[in-house]
Design a protein around this motif. Structure first.
Motif, PDB file in Angstrom:
ATOM      1  N   LEU A   1      18.981  10.896 -39.160  1.00 33.25           N
ATOM      2  CA  LEU A   1      17.763  10.054 -39.152  1.00 33.25           C
ATOM      3  C   LEU A   1      18.026   8.759 -38.388  1.00 33.25           C
ATOM      4  O   LEU A   1      17.165   8.278 -37.641  1.00 33.25           O
ATOM      5  N   GLU A   2      19.215   8.202 -38.586  1.00 34.17           N
ATOM      6  CA  GLU A   2      19.557   6.966 -37.858  1.00 34.17           C
ATOM      7  C   GLU A   2      19.581   7.216 -36.349  1.00 34.17           C
ATOM      8  O   GLU A   2      19.131   6.397 -35.552  1.00 34.17           O
ATOM      9  N   LEU A   3      20.108   8.374 -35.953  1.00 37.24           N
ATOM     10  CA  LEU A   3      20.177   8.690 -34.515  1.00 37.24           C
ATOM     11  C   LEU A   3      18.774   8.892 -33.938  1.00 37.24           C
ATOM     12  O   LEU A   3      18.501   8.517 -32.796  1.00 37.24           O
ATOM     13  N   LEU A   4      17.877   9.461 -34.737  1.00 35.67           N
ATOM     14  CA  LEU A   4      16.482   9.607 -34.280  1.00 35.67           C
ATOM     15  C   LEU A   4      15.853   8.232 -34.052  1.00 35.67           C
ATOM     16  O   LEU A   4      15.096   8.027 -33.100  1.00 35.67           O
ATOM     17  N   LYS A   5      16.192   7.295 -34.911  1.00 37.97           N
ATOM     18  CA  LYS A   5      15.643   5.935 -34.751  1.00 37.97           C
ATOM     19  C   LYS A   5      16.187   5.292 -33.472  1.00 37.97           C
ATOM     20  O   LYS A   5      15.472   4.558 -32.780  1.00 37.97           O
ATOM     21  N   ILE A   6      17.450   5.582 -33.168  1.00 40.34           N
ATOM     22  CA  ILE A   6      18.031   5.046 -31.917  1.00 40.34           C
ATOM     23  C   ILE A   6      17.290   5.657 -30.726  1.00 40.34           C
ATOM     24  O   ILE A   6      16.902   4.953 -29.785  1.00 40.34           O
ATOM     25  N   ALA A   7      17.049   6.967 -30.785  1.00 44.07           N
ATOM     26  CA  ALA A   7      16.331   7.640 -29.677  1.00 44.07           C
ATOM     27  C   ALA A   7      14.919   7.067 -29.537  1.00 44.07           C
ATOM     28  O   ALA A   7      14.416   6.897 -28.425  1.00 44.07           O
ATOM     29  N   ARG A   8      14.295   6.754 -30.667  1.00 40.20           N
ATOM     30  CA  ARG A   8      12.945   6.160 -30.623  1.00 40.20           C
ATOM     31  C   ARG A   8      13.006   4.777 -29.972  1.00 40.20           C
ATOM     32  O   ARG A   8      12.158   4.432 -29.141  1.00 40.20           O
ATOM     33  N   ALA A   9      14.020   3.998 -30.367  1.00 32.48           N
ATOM     34  CA  ALA A   9      14.135   2.652 -29.801  1.00 32.48           C
ATOM     35  C   ALA A   9      14.375   2.712 -28.289  1.00 32.48           C
ATOM     36  O   ALA A   9      13.882   1.888 -27.524  1.00 32.48           O
ATOM     37  N   GLU A  10      15.121   3.720 -27.857  1.00 39.32           N
ATOM     38  CA  GLU A  10      15.445   3.841 -26.416  1.00 39.32           C
ATOM     39  C   GLU A  10      14.257   4.325 -25.585  1.00 39.32           C
ATOM     40  O   GLU A  10      14.183   4.058 -24.396  1.00 39.32           O
ATOM     41  N   THR A  11      13.380   5.124 -26.212  1.00 37.97           N
ATOM     42  CA  THR A  11      12.314   5.771 -25.422  1.00 37.97           C
ATOM     43  C   THR A  11      10.903   5.345 -25.820  1.00 37.97           C
ATOM     44  O   THR A  11       9.957   5.612 -25.081  1.00 37.97           O
ATOM     45  N   GLY A  12      10.764   4.801 -27.017  1.00 41.47           N
ATOM     46  CA  GLY A  12       9.424   4.492 -27.521  1.00 41.47           C
ATOM     47  C   GLY A  12       8.727   5.707 -28.132  1.00 41.47           C
ATOM     48  O   GLY A  12       7.582   5.602 -28.581  1.00 41.47           O
ATOM     49  N   LEU A  13       9.402   6.863 -28.159  1.00 44.23           N
ATOM     50  CA  LEU A  13       8.764   8.060 -28.728  1.00 44.23           C
ATOM     51  C   LEU A  13       8.858   8.057 -30.252  1.00 44.23           C
ATOM     52  O   LEU A  13       9.957   7.997 -30.810  1.00 44.23           O
ATOM     53  N   PRO A  14       7.719   8.163 -30.954  1.00 37.51           N
ATOM     54  CA  PRO A  14       7.807   8.379 -32.402  1.00 37.51           C
ATOM     55  C   PRO A  14       8.400   9.772 -32.652  1.00 37.51           C
ATOM     56  O   PRO A  14       8.405  10.610 -31.753  1.00 37.51           O
ATOM     57  N   PHE A  15       8.894  10.009 -33.863  1.00 38.24           N
ATOM     58  CA  PHE A  15       9.522  11.325 -34.086  1.00 38.24           C
ATOM     59  C   PHE A  15       9.053  11.998 -35.369  1.00 38.24           C
ATOM     60  O   PHE A  15       8.569  11.356 -36.302  1.00 38.24           O
ATOM     61  N   VAL A  16       9.209  13.329 -35.341  1.00 39.15           N
ATOM     62  CA  VAL A  16       8.909  14.165 -36.509  1.00 39.15           C
ATOM     63  C   VAL A  16      10.202  14.843 -36.939  1.00 39.15           C
ATOM     64  O   VAL A  16      10.969  15.307 -36.101  1.00 39.15           O
ATOM     65  N   THR A  17      10.433  14.840 -38.247  1.00 35.12           N
ATOM     66  CA  THR A  17      11.665  15.442 -38.761  1.00 35.12           C
ATOM     67  C   THR A  17      11.422  16.000 -40.163  1.00 35.12           C
ATOM     68  O   THR A  17      10.558  15.507 -40.886  1.00 35.12           O
ATOM     69  N   GLU A  18      12.168  17.026 -40.491  1.00 31.86           N
ATOM     70  CA  GLU A  18      11.887  17.777 -41.735  1.00 31.86           C
ATOM     71  C   GLU A  18      12.507  17.128 -42.976  1.00 31.86           C
ATOM     72  O   GLU A  18      13.663  16.714 -42.984  1.00 31.86           O
ATOM     73  N   LEU A  19      11.679  17.101 -44.025  1.00 26.23           N
ATOM     74  CA  LEU A  19      12.148  16.690 -45.361  1.00 26.23           C
ATOM     75  C   LEU A  19      12.221  17.958 -46.201  1.00 26.23           C
ATOM     76  O   LEU A  19      11.224  18.659 -46.362  1.00 26.23           O
ATOM     77  N   MET A  20      13.411  18.256 -46.726  1.00 27.10           N
ATOM     78  CA  MET A  20      13.549  19.477 -47.525  1.00 27.10           C
ATOM     79  C   MET A  20      13.424  19.199 -49.018  1.00 27.10           C
ATOM     80  O   MET A  20      12.970  20.039 -49.785  1.00 27.10           O
ATOM     81  N   ASN A  21      13.903  18.014 -49.402  1.00 33.42           N
ATOM     82  CA  ASN A  21      13.993  17.724 -50.832  1.00 33.42           C
ATOM     83  C   ASN A  21      13.384  16.349 -51.111  1.00 33.42           C
ATOM     84  O   ASN A  21      13.740  15.370 -50.446  1.00 33.42           O
ATOM     85  N   ILE A  22      12.498  16.287 -52.083  1.00 30.93           N
ATOM     86  CA  ILE A  22      11.806  15.032 -52.363  1.00 30.93           C
ATOM     87  C   ILE A  22      12.789  13.924 -52.776  1.00 30.93           C
ATOM     88  O   ILE A  22      12.514  12.734 -52.612  1.00 30.93           O
TER      89      ILE A  22
END
Ligand code: PEP
Ligand code: MN
Length: 333
Positions: free
Chosen positions: A147-168
């Protein structure tokens, strides 16, 4: 049950009626279009005297909704729902390209793929940090670090992201996630769906491997009935007699869901086929069928991918596909 109000009904009269219906123990969903207002009634409507409501001078029509799904039913909400993720709009004529690797593997990988798909015009990045795997011995994702790496990718590109939650239990980690995915295997995890109904974030709900459209809509209903109306439906292939593809892409689901529901419809040709070379034709077909978006797996080194390399497009293949999708949109939109 739905109550269609006459055009020009004053807000006061509308509120009076809503107040009265709420006192009967019903929840009221108001859907307002340019020339109509529809009140969707949820709960035990057997106590509502349809003839009495129908006789009111502000009421145009009263109809029973026979389907078990109400909030996601188009009869409740005649206009398409538009889900907003930052500046990105999905549904109601807005088309979204979602792309990225099956799993987040490293900073270098996710940032490289994010930059590539962004250059190809993608609107959202995808990437699994918590991975549901058939085998307990397979790579199950980088979890919180992913999740942290996705946030880095978002910061670098401006792209929001979608990612799976398996467990509440992991929900706290998802606070800064843009869109939460419910994977096919969790489509009927009703406790998870109910909890996601309390979250103020869009949900991408994938169709289960062996679930009907009605079951998919009932799962969307769980989320919406708990208060979250930002739901997107995703057709990702179902189990049939397919022997050469991972699943069978049920493309007729797109126009059928469009009739039944006002929610945006996303198609995932990657999990549907399991084969990279089949992804472009099915992505184009899904676009032509009227999907509101595509979620496609892209990897910068598919041969060494830790998950789903065989169905992942290389960035240059995705780039060509994205241009063709835009041409098809020009025809069908
Ligand atoms: C995914 O999108 O990474 C995924 C696991 O998809 P599905 O739940 O559709 O199998
Ligand atoms: Mn995958």
């Amino acid at each position: 049950m739905i109550v269609v109000l006459k055009h020009g009904t004053s807000p006061d009269r509308q509120e009076q009626l809503i107040h009265w219906l709420k006192n009967l123990g019903l929840q009221i969903h108001v859907s307002k279009g340019e020339s109509y207002t529809v009140l969707g009634l949820v709960g035990d409507t057997s106590r509502v005297d349809m003839d009495l409501v129908g006789s009111l001078d502000i009421v145009d029509a009263v109809k029973r909704v026979s389907e078990p799904f109400k909030c996601c039913n188009r009869k409740f909400h005649p206009e398409d729902t538009v889900v907003e993720v930052g500046d990105v709009k999905i549904g109601g004529g807005h088309f979204a390209m979602i792309a990225g690797p099956c799993s987040v593997e490293s900073e270098e990988q996710i940032v490289a793929v994010a930059k590539a798909v962004k250059a190809s015009g993608a609107d959202l990045l995808r990437g699994g940090a918590f991975k549901p795997r058939t085998s307990p011995y397979d790579f199950a994702g980088l979890k919180a670090e992913g999740l942290e790496l996705l946030k880095i990718a978002r910061a670098e590109t401006g792209l929001p992201f979608v990612t799976e939650l398996m467990n509440i239990m992991d929900l706290d980690l998802f606070e800064d996630v843009d869109v939460i995915q419910v994977g096919a295997r969790n489509m009927q995890n009703f406790d998870l769906l109910r909890e996601l109904g309390k979250v103020d974030k869009p949900i991408l709900l994938k169709r289960g491997l062996a679930n009907t459209l009605k079951e998919l809509l009932m799962s969307a209903e769980y989320i919406m009935a708990s208060g979250n109306e930002q739901v997107m439906l995703c057709e990702r292939g179902i189990r049939t007699f397919s022997d050469y593809t991972r699943n069978t892409l049920d493309l007729s689901a797109v126009p059928m869901l469009r009739e039944l529901s006002h929610l945006p419809i996303i198609v995932d040709p990657s999990h549907a086929t399991g084969i990279a070379r089949l992804v472009p034709p099915m992505a184009l077909a899904a676009t032509a069928a009227g999907a509101d978006g595509l979620i496609i797996e892209v990897h910068n080194d598919p041969i060494h991918a830790l998950c789903d390399g065989a169905q992942s497009l290389r960035p240059e293949e995705y780039d060509k596909l994205a241009a063709k999708v835009r041409s098809i949109r020009g025809v069908v939109a």
